[in-house]
Motif scaffolding. Sequence first.
Motif, short mmCIF file in Angstrom:
data_model
loop_
_atom_site.label_atom_id
_atom_site.label_comp_id
_atom_site.label_asym_id
_atom_site.label_seq_id
_atom_site.Cartn_x
_atom_site.Cartn_y
_atom_site.Cartn_z
N PHE A 1 -26.43 -20.56 120.61
CA PHE A 1 -25.23 -19.79 120.31
C PHE A 1 -24.87 -18.85 121.46
N ARG A 2 -25.87 -18.36 122.15
CA ARG A 2 -25.59 -17.51 123.32
C ARG A 2 -24.85 -18.30 124.38
N GLN A 3 -25.28 -19.54 124.62
CA GLN A 3 -24.62 -20.39 125.61
C GLN A 3 -23.20 -20.75 125.17
N TRP A 4 -23.05 -21.09 123.89
CA TRP A 4 -21.73 -21.45 123.38
C TRP A 4 -20.78 -20.26 123.40
N ASN A 5 -21.29 -19.09 123.10
CA ASN A 5 -20.45 -17.90 123.12
C ASN A 5 -19.92 -17.63 124.53
N GLU A 6 -20.77 -17.80 125.53
CA GLU A 6 -20.36 -17.60 126.91
C GLU A 6 -19.34 -18.65 127.35
N ALA A 7 -19.45 -19.84 126.79
CA ALA A 7 -18.53 -20.93 127.15
C ALA A 7 -17.30 -20.98 126.25
N HIS A 8 -17.21 -20.05 125.28
CA HIS A 8 -16.09 -19.98 124.33
C HIS A 8 -15.91 -21.30 123.59
N THR A 9 -17.02 -21.83 123.11
CA THR A 9 -16.99 -23.07 122.36
C THR A 9 -17.91 -22.97 121.15
N GLY A 10 -18.24 -24.09 120.51
CA GLY A 10 -19.09 -24.05 119.33
C GLY A 10 -19.46 -25.45 118.90
N PRO A 11 -20.10 -25.60 117.73
CA PRO A 11 -20.51 -26.92 117.25
C PRO A 11 -19.34 -27.70 116.64
N ASN A 12 -19.37 -29.02 116.82
CA ASN A 12 -18.40 -29.87 116.14
C ASN A 12 -18.75 -30.02 114.67
N LYS A 13 -20.06 -29.90 114.37
CA LYS A 13 -20.50 -30.10 112.99
C LYS A 13 -21.85 -29.45 112.78
N ILE A 14 -22.08 -28.99 111.55
CA ILE A 14 -23.42 -28.58 111.12
C ILE A 14 -23.79 -29.45 109.93
N LEU A 15 -25.00 -29.98 109.96
CA LEU A 15 -25.51 -30.80 108.85
C LEU A 15 -26.67 -30.08 108.20
N PHE A 16 -26.57 -29.89 106.89
CA PHE A 16 -27.67 -29.30 106.11
C PHE A 16 -28.28 -30.39 105.25
N MET A 17 -29.60 -30.43 105.20
CA MET A 17 -30.29 -31.44 104.40
C MET A 17 -31.36 -30.77 103.55
N ALA A 18 -31.37 -31.12 102.27
CA ALA A 18 -32.33 -30.52 101.33
C ALA A 18 -32.26 -31.26 100.01
N ALA A 19 -33.10 -30.84 99.07
CA ALA A 19 -33.05 -31.41 97.72
C ALA A 19 -31.67 -31.15 97.11
N PRO A 20 -31.19 -32.04 96.24
CA PRO A 20 -29.84 -31.90 95.68
C PRO A 20 -29.52 -30.53 95.10
N HIS A 21 -30.47 -29.93 94.37
CA HIS A 21 -30.21 -28.62 93.78
C HIS A 21 -29.96 -27.57 94.86
N ASP A 22 -30.74 -27.59 95.91
CA ASP A 22 -30.57 -26.60 96.98
C ASP A 22 -29.25 -26.81 97.71
N ILE A 23 -28.85 -28.05 97.88
CA ILE A 23 -27.56 -28.33 98.51
C ILE A 23 -26.42 -27.81 97.63
N THR A 24 -26.55 -27.96 96.32
CA THR A 24 -25.54 -27.44 95.40
C THR A 24 -25.42 -25.93 95.53
N VAL A 25 -26.55 -25.25 95.60
CA VAL A 25 -26.54 -23.78 95.72
C VAL A 25 -25.86 -23.36 97.02
N LEU A 26 -26.20 -24.03 98.12
CA LEU A 26 -25.61 -23.67 99.41
C LEU A 26 -24.11 -23.96 99.42
N LYS A 27 -23.70 -25.09 98.89
CA LYS A 27 -22.27 -25.44 98.85
C LYS A 27 -21.48 -24.41 98.06
N GLN A 28 -22.02 -23.99 96.94
CA GLN A 28 -21.34 -22.97 96.13
C GLN A 28 -21.23 -21.66 96.89
N ALA A 29 -22.29 -21.31 97.61
CA ALA A 29 -22.27 -20.07 98.39
C ALA A 29 -21.22 -20.11 99.49
N VAL A 30 -21.13 -21.26 100.16
CA VAL A 30 -20.14 -21.41 101.24
C VAL A 30 -18.73 -21.34 100.68
#
Length: 266
Positions: free
Chosen positions: A139-168
């Motif tokens: 993130f330090r490098q991306w901040n200096e370059a004024h860019t960022g990720p094209n995608k973030i992938l989260f992987m976990a058990a279905p219940h945990d993914i549900t909790v994270l999706k609701q939070a987002v």
Amino acid sequence: MPCKMICSDIDGTILNTSHQLTETTRRTAAEALAQGIRIVLVSARMPQGMEPIRLALSLPDTLICYGGALITEDGLAVFNRFLPLSEAEHILNAARQLHIHSSLYRQNHWIIEQPDAWAQQETDITGLVPEIVPFPDVFRQWNEAHTGPNKILFMAAPHDITVLKQAVEQEAHAGLICYRSKPTYLEVVPKDGSKRQAVSFLCKRYGISSKDILAIGDGENDRDMIAFAGIGVAMGNASDAIKQTANFITRTNDADGWAFAIQQFL
């Protein structure tokens, strides 16, 4: 109805559940190309994870990657959208508190902080190996370059993914959209980088009307692309919500559903 370009999802669509191209699919793709129809792969995968499939089908060198956030032609980015760093960091912190695996993607880079079973699962599917780098350094490098990720992938058990999706979703982040690509996967991409927006970009670039597009897929992130196309096709293994969006429902990906659908419009 005429068809000038086929925009196809990969996993659950053009590949069967063993992540393979069948001979029927290869033959049908060749027939479409011989008729002058352009075929573009559209996937949440990174470019390197799509390239073997493109080569196996002898397709032109155009790829829509990361669910629409990146388009490459001849290996060069012609459309590139990325997540705001502040929002990306906030979501990563939430995932870390839930002990959920996080993967960062930018162009041909897949980055994790430490190896685990989830990363190995992705390697088994795509044949790719991630870079291991502390996220603060990235993130330090991306901040200096004024860019960022094209995608973030989260992987976990279905219940945990549900909790994270609701939070987002409760946070109502303005610069991103998130969707489940499978029960254990949550994909986060830029709001201005959906599959529909990427296909629309190519329509303008190639001078093709949306009514002359056949779009085919099975997942939640395929819905807007299917609705945008003149011929919207849902796989037989798609959810009811995706099927309701489509003009045509084909067989499952284990019954050569991709080939069956394309043959109806050749």
